[in-house]
Design a protein around this motif. Structure first.
Motif, mmCIF file in Angstrom:
data_model
loop_
_atom_site.group_PDB
_atom_site.id
_atom_site.type_symbol
_atom_site.label_atom_id
_atom_site.label_comp_id
_atom_site.label_asym_id
_atom_site.label_seq_id
_atom_site.Cartn_x
_atom_site.Cartn_y
_atom_site.Cartn_z
ATOM 1 N N THR A 56 -32.939 5.998 24.123
ATOM 2 C CA THR A 56 -34.134 6.838 23.920
ATOM 3 C C THR A 56 -34.786 6.548 22.568
ATOM 4 O OG1 THR A 56 -33.147 8.581 25.283
ATOM 5 C CG2 THR A 56 -34.973 9.229 23.846
ATOM 6 N N SER A 57 -33.973 6.398 21.535
ATOM 7 C CA SER A 57 -34.493 6.083 20.204
ATOM 8 C C SER A 57 -35.202 4.736 20.196
ATOM 9 C CB SER A 57 -33.355 6.083 19.182
ATOM 10 O OG SER A 57 -32.756 7.335 19.107
ATOM 11 N N LEU A 58 -34.652 3.767 20.879
ATOM 12 C CA LEU A 58 -35.283 2.447 20.944
ATOM 13 C C LEU A 58 -36.646 2.522 21.641
ATOM 14 C CD1 LEU A 58 -32.160 0.246 21.691
ATOM 15 C CD2 LEU A 58 -33.534 0.219 19.600
ATOM 16 N N ILE A 59 -36.729 3.333 22.672
ATOM 17 C CA ILE A 59 -38.032 3.505 23.343
ATOM 18 C C ILE A 59 -39.031 4.133 22.374
ATOM 19 C CG2 ILE A 59 -39.230 4.800 25.162
ATOM 20 C CD1 ILE A 59 -36.648 4.467 26.866
ATOM 21 N N ILE A 60 -38.618 5.153 21.676
ATOM 22 C CA ILE A 60 -39.516 5.853 20.740
ATOM 23 C C ILE A 60 -39.963 4.925 19.605
ATOM 24 C CG2 ILE A 60 -39.612 7.701 19.012
ATOM 25 C CD1 ILE A 60 -37.739 9.306 20.937
ATOM 26 N N LEU A 61 -39.025 4.145 19.075
ATOM 27 C CA LEU A 61 -39.333 3.288 17.930
ATOM 28 C C LEU A 61 -40.098 2.017 18.284
ATOM 29 C CD1 LEU A 61 -35.941 3.582 16.004
ATOM 30 C CD2 LEU A 61 -38.152 4.596 15.343
ATOM 31 N N ASN A 62 -40.097 1.678 19.574
ATOM 32 C CA ASN A 62 -40.755 0.432 19.975
ATOM 33 C C ASN A 62 -41.827 0.705 21.010
ATOM 34 O OD1 ASN A 62 -39.111 -1.812 18.555
ATOM 35 N ND2 ASN A 62 -37.597 -0.389 19.337
ATOM 36 N N PHE A 83 -34.334 -7.873 31.773
ATOM 37 C CA PHE A 83 -35.725 -7.516 32.074
ATOM 38 C C PHE A 83 -36.431 -6.836 30.905
ATOM 39 C CE2 PHE A 83 -33.711 -7.370 36.397
ATOM 40 C CZ PHE A 83 -34.268 -8.574 36.826
ATOM 41 N N HIS A 84 -35.675 -6.498 29.857
ATOM 42 C CA HIS A 84 -36.230 -5.844 28.666
ATOM 43 C C HIS A 84 -37.003 -4.581 29.024
ATOM 44 C CE1 HIS A 84 -36.265 -10.172 26.832
ATOM 45 N NE2 HIS A 84 -35.038 -9.707 26.998
ATOM 46 N N ASN A 85 -36.521 -3.866 30.016
ATOM 47 C CA ASN A 85 -37.184 -2.651 30.478
ATOM 48 C C ASN A 85 -36.366 -1.447 30.019
ATOM 49 O OD1 ASN A 85 -38.328 -0.516 31.899
ATOM 50 N ND2 ASN A 85 -38.850 -1.811 33.646
ATOM 51 N N ILE A 99 -25.393 -11.672 26.657
ATOM 52 C CA ILE A 99 -25.331 -12.871 25.817
ATOM 53 C C ILE A 99 -26.523 -13.800 26.075
ATOM 54 C CG2 ILE A 99 -24.033 -15.020 25.441
ATOM 55 C CD1 ILE A 99 -21.475 -13.313 25.885
ATOM 56 N N LYS A 100 -26.855 -13.990 27.324
ATOM 57 C CA LYS A 100 -27.907 -14.949 27.678
ATOM 58 C C LYS A 100 -29.311 -14.463 27.336
ATOM 59 C CE LYS A 100 -29.384 -17.918 31.476
ATOM 60 N NZ LYS A 100 -29.442 -19.176 30.786
ATOM 61 N N PHE A 101 -29.571 -13.174 27.457
ATOM 62 C CA PHE A 101 -30.943 -12.681 27.346
ATOM 63 C C PHE A 101 -31.194 -11.729 26.177
ATOM 64 C CE2 PHE A 101 -30.389 -13.903 31.771
ATOM 65 C CZ PHE A 101 -31.521 -14.672 31.988
ATOM 66 N N LYS A 102 -30.194 -11.446 25.397
ATOM 67 C CA LYS A 102 -30.342 -10.483 24.308
ATOM 68 C C LYS A 102 -31.273 -10.971 23.207
ATOM 69 C CE LYS A 102 -27.596 -8.267 20.750
ATOM 70 N NZ LYS A 102 -26.325 -8.293 20.078
ATOM 71 N N GLU A 103 -31.078 -12.186 22.801
ATOM 72 C CA GLU A 103 -31.825 -12.727 21.666
ATOM 73 C C GLU A 103 -32.925 -13.683 22.107
ATOM 74 O OE1 GLU A 103 -31.484 -11.372 18.920
ATOM 75 O OE2 GLU A 103 -29.565 -10.391 19.196
ATOM 76 N N PRO A 104 -34.021 -13.720 21.376
ATOM 77 C CA PRO A 104 -34.298 -13.023 20.116
ATOM 78 C C PRO A 104 -34.880 -11.613 20.312
ATOM 79 C CG PRO A 104 -36.117 -14.483 20.568
ATOM 80 C CD PRO A 104 -35.113 -14.659 21.694
ATOM 81 N N TRP A 105 -35.069 -11.207 21.562
ATOM 82 C CA TRP A 105 -35.733 -9.936 21.857
ATOM 83 C C TRP A 105 -35.091 -8.759 21.124
ATOM 84 C CZ3 TRP A 105 -33.735 -5.746 24.820
ATOM 85 C CH2 TRP A 105 -34.663 -4.733 25.097
ATOM 86 N N TYR A 106 -33.775 -8.595 21.255
ATOM 87 C CA TYR A 106 -33.108 -7.421 20.707
ATOM 88 C C TYR A 106 -33.177 -7.389 19.178
ATOM 89 C CZ TYR A 106 -29.652 -3.730 20.086
ATOM 90 O OH TYR A 106 -29.020 -2.566 19.729
ATOM 91 N N SER A 107 -33.055 -8.523 18.534
ATOM 92 C CA SER A 107 -33.107 -8.584 17.068
ATOM 93 C C SER A 107 -34.462 -8.151 16.520
ATOM 94 C CB SER A 107 -32.801 -9.996 16.567
ATOM 95 O OG SER A 107 -31.478 -10.325 16.848
ATOM 96 N N LEU A 108 -35.497 -8.334 17.314
ATOM 97 C CA LEU A 108 -36.849 -8.007 16.861
ATOM 98 C C LEU A 108 -37.218 -6.534 17.075
ATOM 99 C CD1 LEU A 108 -38.644 -11.225 18.170
ATOM 100 C CD2 LEU A 108 -37.862 -10.726 15.831
ATOM 101 N N LEU A 109 -36.373 -5.789 17.752
ATOM 102 C CA LEU A 109 -36.652 -4.372 17.984
ATOM 103 C C LEU A 109 -36.447 -3.562 16.715
ATOM 104 C CD1 LEU A 109 -34.836 -3.734 21.406
ATOM 105 C CD2 LEU A 109 -37.297 -4.026 21.026
ATOM 106 N N ASN A 110 -37.236 -2.520 16.565
ATOM 107 C CA ASN A 110 -36.980 -1.524 15.523
ATOM 108 C C ASN A 110 -35.829 -0.659 16.017
ATOM 109 O OD1 ASN A 110 -39.174 -2.299 13.864
ATOM 110 N ND2 ASN A 110 -40.557 -1.217 15.250
ATOM 111 N N LYS A 111 -34.803 -0.533 15.175
ATOM 112 C CA LYS A 111 -33.604 0.207 15.587
ATOM 113 C C LYS A 111 -33.405 1.431 14.700
ATOM 114 C CE LYS A 111 -31.519 -4.079 17.040
ATOM 115 N NZ LYS A 111 -32.510 -4.921 16.388
ATOM 116 N N PRO A 112 -32.801 2.472 15.263
ATOM 117 C CA PRO A 112 -32.504 3.654 14.445
ATOM 118 C C PRO A 112 -31.397 3.333 13.439
ATOM 119 C CG PRO A 112 -31.542 3.894 16.622
ATOM 120 C CD PRO A 112 -32.360 2.635 16.659
#
Length: 155
Positions: A149-155, A99-101, A28-41
């Motif tokens: 794995t898909s998130l790594i490939i797409l981003n 850590f967005h790793n 909840i604390k660290f997801k946004e806005p980082w996660y919303s900006l990712l390309n997702k499958p």
């Protein structure tokens, strides 16, 4: 004996859902806005699905370890592995969302899946129902592995 079973269930429930709480707070604390900006499958589930799924999985995990603990041939090492697996469960959320790793999160997820398989095999020798209760969790984490794995490939 019933009181002991009730208290152990509450203890396992509290420990297991503490994992959920820590992981949830990190998300909840660290997801946004980082996660919303990712390309997702295209198969990325909607956000609303994660709460009910994880709540169900944590409840099944709790029942699995509780049934195992109260069986005739349980051993402490399996319970320790259960607790270690909970640490890896929480660690994934922290590594991924705080850590967005994504690559390190993938490694944590592979270790988590190996621990879940180990638990299923240990449970199976003593309490088959406990093993069965862990299968949806294994399937969900396997799906998470594909998604990670898909998130790594797409981003």
């Amino acid at each position: 004996m019933l009181k002991n079973k009730f208290l152990t269930f509450l203890s396992f429930l509290a420990i297991t859902f503490s994992t959920s709480l820590i992981g949830g707070l990190a998300t909840i604390k660290f997801k946004e806005p980082w996660y919303s900006l990712l390309n997702k499958p295209t198969f990325n589930p909607p956000d609303w699905i994660f709460g009910p799924v994880w709540t169900s999985l944590y409840l099944m995990m709790t029942v699995a370890i509780w049934l195992y603990w109260h069986s005739n041939y349980s051993d402490r090492n399996t319970v320790y592995i259960y607790f270690i697996h909970l640490v890896f469960n929480t660690t994934w959320s922290v590594v991924f969302f705080v850590f967005h790793n994504m690559a390190l999160a993938l490694l944590v997820l592979i270790i988590l899946i190996a621990l879940i398989i180990n638990l299923i095999l240990r449970f199976k020798r003593v309490k088959m129902l406990s093993a069965f209760l862990m299968i949806p969790y294994l399937l969900w984490c396997s799906f998470a592995l594909i998604l990670n794995t898909s998130l790594i490939i797409l981003n």
